[in-house]
Motif scaffolding. Structure first.
Motif, PDB file in Angstrom:
ATOM      1  N   LEU A 450       0.849  -1.194   0.000  1.00 35.00           N
ATOM      2  CA  LEU A 450       0.000   0.000   0.000  1.00 35.00           C
ATOM      3  C   LEU A 450       0.882   1.241   0.000  1.00 35.00           C
ATOM      4  O   LEU A 450       1.962   1.245   0.629  1.00 35.00           O
ATOM      5  CB  LEU A 450      -0.903  -0.030   1.228  1.00 35.00           C
ATOM      6  CG  LEU A 450      -1.886   1.121   1.482  1.00 35.00           C
ATOM      7  CD1 LEU A 450      -3.151   0.588   2.132  1.00 35.00           C
ATOM      8  CD2 LEU A 450      -1.258   2.179   2.386  1.00 35.00           C
ATOM      9  N   THR A 451       0.432   2.269  -0.687  1.00 33.87           N
ATOM     10  CA  THR A 451       1.149   3.544  -0.708  1.00 33.87           C
ATOM     11  C   THR A 451       0.253   4.635  -0.147  1.00 33.87           C
ATOM     12  O   THR A 451      -0.907   4.760  -0.549  1.00 33.87           O
ATOM     13  CB  THR A 451       1.565   3.915  -2.143  1.00 33.87           C
ATOM     14  OG1 THR A 451       2.399   2.890  -2.675  1.00 33.87           O
ATOM     15  CG2 THR A 451       2.317   5.241  -2.160  1.00 33.87           C
ATOM     16  N   SER A 452       0.786   5.408   0.784  1.00 32.72           N
ATOM     17  CA  SER A 452       0.054   6.554   1.330  1.00 32.72           C
ATOM     18  C   SER A 452       0.715   7.848   0.885  1.00 32.72           C
ATOM     19  O   SER A 452       1.919   7.892   0.601  1.00 32.72           O
ATOM     20  CB  SER A 452       0.007   6.496   2.855  1.00 32.72           C
ATOM     21  OG  SER A 452       1.293   6.728   3.407  1.00 32.72           O
ATOM     22  N   THR A 453      -0.092   8.900   0.834  1.00 27.71           N
ATOM     23  CA  THR A 453       0.413  10.216   0.450  1.00 27.71           C
ATOM     24  C   THR A 453      -0.146  11.267   1.394  1.00 27.71           C
ATOM     25  O   THR A 453      -1.355  11.297   1.646  1.00 27.71           O
ATOM     26  CB  THR A 453       0.003  10.566  -0.990  1.00 27.71           C
ATOM     27  OG1 THR A 453       0.442   9.537  -1.876  1.00 27.71           O
ATOM     28  CG2 THR A 453       0.613  11.891  -1.423  1.00 27.71           C
ATOM     29  N   VAL A 454       0.734  12.107   1.919  1.00 25.13           N
ATOM     30  CA  VAL A 454       0.341  13.269   2.708  1.00 25.13           C
ATOM     31  C   VAL A 454       0.670  14.499   1.871  1.00 25.13           C
ATOM     32  O   VAL A 454       1.822  14.683   1.464  1.00 25.13           O
ATOM     33  CB  VAL A 454       1.078  13.331   4.056  1.00 25.13           C
ATOM     34  CG1 VAL A 454       0.648  14.563   4.845  1.00 25.13           C
ATOM     35  CG2 VAL A 454       0.841  12.061   4.852  1.00 25.13           C
ATOM     36  N   THR A 455      -0.324  15.329   1.595  1.00 21.83           N
ATOM     37  CA  THR A 455      -0.135  16.501   0.740  1.00 21.83           C
ATOM     38  C   THR A 455      -0.480  17.767   1.508  1.00 21.83           C
ATOM     39  O   THR A 455      -1.539  17.848   2.142  1.00 21.83           O
ATOM     40  CB  THR A 455      -1.025  16.413  -0.510  1.00 21.83           C
ATOM     41  OG1 THR A 455      -0.789  15.179  -1.181  1.00 21.83           O
ATOM     42  CG2 THR A 455      -0.750  17.569  -1.458  1.00 21.83           C
ATOM     43  N   ASP A 456       0.401  18.752   1.454  1.00 20.39           N
ATOM     44  CA  ASP A 456       0.116  20.066   2.034  1.00 20.39           C
ATOM     45  C   ASP A 456      -0.689  20.862   1.016  1.00 20.39           C
ATOM     46  O   ASP A 456      -0.176  21.271  -0.027  1.00 20.39           O
ATOM     47  CB  ASP A 456       1.430  20.785   2.373  1.00 20.39           C
ATOM     48  CG  ASP A 456       1.213  22.091   3.121  1.00 20.39           C
ATOM     49  OD1 ASP A 456       0.095  22.640   3.056  1.00 20.39           O
ATOM     50  OD2 ASP A 456       2.166  22.575   3.767  1.00 20.39           O
ATOM     51  N   LEU A 457      -1.972  21.076   1.307  1.00 17.94           N
ATOM     52  CA  LEU A 457      -2.850  21.817   0.404  1.00 17.94           C
ATOM     53  C   LEU A 457      -2.757  23.323   0.602  1.00 17.94           C
ATOM     54  O   LEU A 457      -3.349  24.087  -0.157  1.00 17.94           O
ATOM     55  CB  LEU A 457      -4.305  21.382   0.618  1.00 17.94           C
ATOM     56  CG  LEU A 457      -4.626  19.891   0.424  1.00 17.94           C
ATOM     57  CD1 LEU A 457      -6.108  19.647   0.693  1.00 17.94           C
ATOM     58  CD2 LEU A 457      -4.242  19.426  -0.963  1.00 17.94           C
ATOM     59  N   GLY A 458      -2.027  23.752   1.636  1.00 20.33           N
ATOM     60  CA  GLY A 458      -2.005  25.159   1.987  1.00 20.33           C
ATOM     61  C   GLY A 458      -0.899  25.940   1.321  1.00 20.33           C
ATOM     62  O   GLY A 458      -0.129  25.426   0.500  1.00 20.33           O
ATOM     63  N   ARG A 459      -0.806  27.215   1.710  1.00 21.64           N
ATOM     64  CA  ARG A 459       0.266  28.100   1.251  1.00 21.64           C
ATOM     65  C   ARG A 459       1.428  28.139   2.239  1.00 21.64           C
ATOM     66  O   ARG A 459       2.506  28.616   1.905  1.00 21.64           O
ATOM     67  CB  ARG A 459      -0.276  29.524   1.082  1.00 21.64           C
ATOM     68  CG  ARG A 459      -1.278  29.703  -0.045  1.00 21.64           C
ATOM     69  CD  ARG A 459      -0.623  29.651  -1.401  1.00 21.64           C
ATOM     70  NE  ARG A 459      -1.532  30.049  -2.459  1.00 21.64           N
ATOM     71  CZ  ARG A 459      -1.260  29.947  -3.758  1.00 21.64           C
ATOM     72  NH1 ARG A 459      -0.103  29.426  -4.135  1.00 21.64           N
ATOM     73  NH2 ARG A 459      -2.136  30.324  -4.666  1.00 21.64           N
ATOM     74  N   THR A 460       1.187  27.656   3.444  1.00 15.03           N
ATOM     75  CA  THR A 460       2.234  27.668   4.474  1.00 15.03           C
ATOM     76  C   THR A 460       2.735  26.250   4.715  1.00 15.03           C
ATOM     77  O   THR A 460       2.008  25.275   4.464  1.00 15.03           O
ATOM     78  CB  THR A 460       1.682  28.247   5.783  1.00 15.03           C
ATOM     79  OG1 THR A 460       0.537  27.481   6.188  1.00 15.03           O
ATOM     80  CG2 THR A 460       1.259  29.699   5.609  1.00 15.03           C
TER      81      THR A 460
END
Length: 687
Positions: A450-460
């Motif tokens: 399994l592959t997980s992804t954490v993405t920063d959707l913000g500007r900071t």
């Protein structure tokens, strides 16, 4: 353009029209057909010739309150004590303060016969002190009171309680004298009288009676959407039913939601689409499904009428019904109903414009497994901006986003957010999206990757970011790549591989995993966010030809009621079907479903064919149209033309060689879902 009679002309002729139609049917006048002396169908001579204008101050936001029908029907527990108890709970549990105000009676409050003056008589067992005393009690709590009747000779209950057709002015005056604030006017036993005429007559009667008492009455046209009231009922009632009755199950709620969503253009202050009452707290759905129900009714600007007996409802029901941030979406003064942005693959995005310029966005997952659902602030209707405030209305948290709105939504779940431009967005922590591979399957004893992804959707940036994966007790899970980073800049991702070892003794079925991310914001806040994932433990079909009803399904989505094995679909509880019968031929094996339906099976790349005899079950007579499809790993392998109940069973066969998953789909034939009891008879897979 079709020219309708004026209101005054309409209410003078409707009584004569009703009498003529009933006479032709051998039923006499509406009043006599109900077994009571006829009351005047036109107003008394002293009444004004023209109907008063609609009070534009009524129901400027969707009505909120309670109706007993979904929890009690006509059972003995529906009585004066119950109604008073609900009024007390509204006050004591904060529901009144949250905006709920109407306590409404449904069918069965009245005796089967009118009195000698043609008046309605409250049931003295259920309401020993009469209706006015109950209304006075409700009013003493600072609440409003509602009542029910039907635009026919009798109401919808089989006991045959008197309806309002032919008695409109007399009944409306009784209601006003009792202090009624809300009238639900149903559609049963209408004797074929034109719907617009029937509902216009009661509109005029209600308005005239309310003027004599000074108490305006909200008028709910419960016409089930049969004559498209959204096209003609603005200025007649303040709300109109768009669908048939709701039931306390996922399929019913989903079907009704889909019928109501396309009608957004017809809703607004004083005129609302009504997809029927809430089922929250009645026990037929999960907490996740009830939150979706409440979220979607709110974003559709629907009336919020509680349908559970709050004296028995669990605490979780009060938490859902009392969520003021979600209620504020429903009650927004701009009065816009949410519109569909996308719905591909059962992944719905619905956006609602708000009075303050913000947008509420629902990410709704129709599927039985977690799904990533995404949109943007621009698609939701917001102007371009450097950053946006993202408010989660169930988690009650704020974050900043560069414009992406996305989440992994649980099976049958809804993420509800309010998005706005905000000059102080940079002071908020960044929104982090966490997701994992969808549709993961493994046989017991295997190791799944399994592959997980954490993405920063913000500007900071997010600081000190870490991710973990947990599963059922006894499962071994380990990361195969980095699972932490000192900083994650806006738009950046942390991708982690995982090995998930499924114990050999694990039964087949779907098992939940949880991805949890911890991080810090620039201002020092410590935050945690999580997302669901799942692994479906499967067993490959045996060699040879096997009935699919003898195997476990990966998933089963059904329009009404659950999928049934070796019986037809009964639309309600599991096990309520009958022998599968198509064109008079009875089949011992197969699946009974109801459009729209999709059932998935694991083939393990070891099977070659799927065969069946398909058609509409005989139990619904001449009703229903459906089409059948077989899909192999996302590709349509076979399909039928639209089938009707007049047809015998039709053969269908598909080559599914090399497919990992086989899906059996039934559509509504293109004419909406109505009595679409579909059978996959003699359904087999060859491996």
């Amino acid at each position: 353009m079709r020219h309708l009679p004026t209101r005054s002309t309409r209410h003078r002729v409707v009584g004569a029209l009703a009498a003529a139609l009933l006479g032709a049917a051998g039923l006499g006048t509406p009043a006599l057909a109900a077994g009571a002396p006829a009351a005047p169908a036109a107003p008394p001579a002293a009444a004004p010739a023209a109907a008063p204008q609609l009070d534009e101050g009524l129901a400027l936001t969707p009505p909120m309150g309670f109706n007993n029908w979904n929890s009690t029907h006509c059972r003995a527990e529906f009585n004066e004590a119950m109604v008073k108890g609900i009024a007390g709970i509204f006050v004591e549990r904060g529901l009144k303060a949250a905006g709920y105000q109407y306590v409404n009676l449904d069918d069965c409050w009245v005796l089967p016969q009118r009195d000698t003056n043609g008046k309605l008589v409250p049931d003295p067992v259920r309401f020993p002190n009469g209706i006015k005393a109950v209304a006075d009690y409700v009013h003493s709590k600072g609440l409003k009171f509602g009542i029910y009747t039907s635009a026919g000779t009798k109401t919808c209950n089989t006991a045959g309680f008197p309806g309002g057709l032919g008695h409109e002015y007399s009944d409306a005056q009784q209601f006003a004298d009792w202090g009624v604030d809300y009238l639900k006017y149903d559609n049963c036993n209408n004797q074929g009288v034109d719907a617009e005429l029937r509902y216009n007559t009661m509109r005029d009667a209600v308005k005239a009676a309310a003027e004599t008492t000074g108490r305006p009455i909200v008028y709910n046209i419960c016409e089930w959407g049969q004559n498209k009231p959204w096209e003609w009922a603005t200025g007649v009632g303040q709300l109109w039913r768009t669908t048939g009755d709701i039931s306390d199950n996922w399929g019913s709620m989903l079907s009704i939601m889909k019928k109501n969503l396309p009608l957004a253009q017809y809703a607004g202050p004083g005129h609302w689409n009504d997809p029927d009452m809430l089922e929250v707290g009645n026990g037929g759905m999960t907490g996740t499904e009830y939150r979706s129900h409440f979220s979607m009714w709110s974003i559709m600007a629907s009336p919020l009428l509680i349908g559970s007996d709050l004296r028995k409802a669990p605490a979780a029901a009060f938490e859902i019904l009392g969520n003021r941030e979600v209620i504020a979406v429903d009650q927004d003064p701009l009065g816009k109903q949410g519109t569909v942005i996308s719905s591909e693959g059962g992944r719905w995005v619905v956006a609602k414009e708000m009075a303050d310029g913000s947008r509420t966005v629902a990410l709704f997952n129709e599927n039985s497994s977690p799904q990533r659902i995404a949109t943007t602030a621009e698609a939701a209707g917001l102007p371009d901006a450097a950053g946006y405030r993202l408010r989660d209305l169930w988690q009650h948290t704020d974050a900043n986003t560069a414009g992406t709105i996305s989440a992994t939504v649980p099976a049958h779940g809804t993420v509800l957010v309010r998005v706005s431009t905000d000059r102080k967005w940079a002071l908020l922590p960044p929104a982090l999206e966490v997701n994992a591979d969808e549709g993961l399957m493994a046989e017991a004893g295997e190791t799944a990757e399994l592959t997980s992804t954490v993405t920063d959707l913000g500007r900071t940036p997010a600081l000190a970011v870490s991710v973990s994966l947990t599963g059922p007790e006894g499962w071994r899970i380990k990361a195969t790549s980095r699972s932490a980073t000192p900083a994650l800049a806006g738009g950046s991702r942390l991708t982690t591989g995982w090995e998930v070892v499924v114990p050999r003794t694990t039964p087949t079925g779907s098992y939940g995993l949880t991805l949890t991310t911890k991080y810090h914001s620039l201002t020092g806040q410590r935050l945690t966010t999580s997302a669901p994932a799942s692994v479906h433990v499967v067993v490959a079909p045996p060699a040879g030809r096997t009935y699919l009803s003898d195997l476990g399904a990966l998933s089963a989505e059904n329009g009404w009621g659950p999928m049934e094995k070796d019986t037809s679909n009964g639309e309600s509880k599991a096990g309520d079907g009958k022998p599968i019968t198509i064109g008079g031929q009875v089949f011992a094996k197969g699946l009974g479903v109801h459009a729209a339906s999709a059932v998935a099976y694991y083939a393990g790349r070891r099977c070659t064919t799927v065969t069946a005899q398909v058609g509409l079950d005989d139990e619904k007579g001449a009703k229903g149209t459906v089409a059948f499809e077989i899909w192999a790993d996302g590709k349509k392998a076979a399909s039928t033309d639209v089938l009707t109940n007049a047809m015998p069973a039709q053969p269908i066969s598909a080559d599914v060689s090399g497919a990992k998953v086989v899906r059996l789909v039934v559509t509504d034939g293109g004419d909406g879902v109505d009595s679409d009891h579909a059978d996959w008879a003699d359904l087999r897979i060859g491996c």
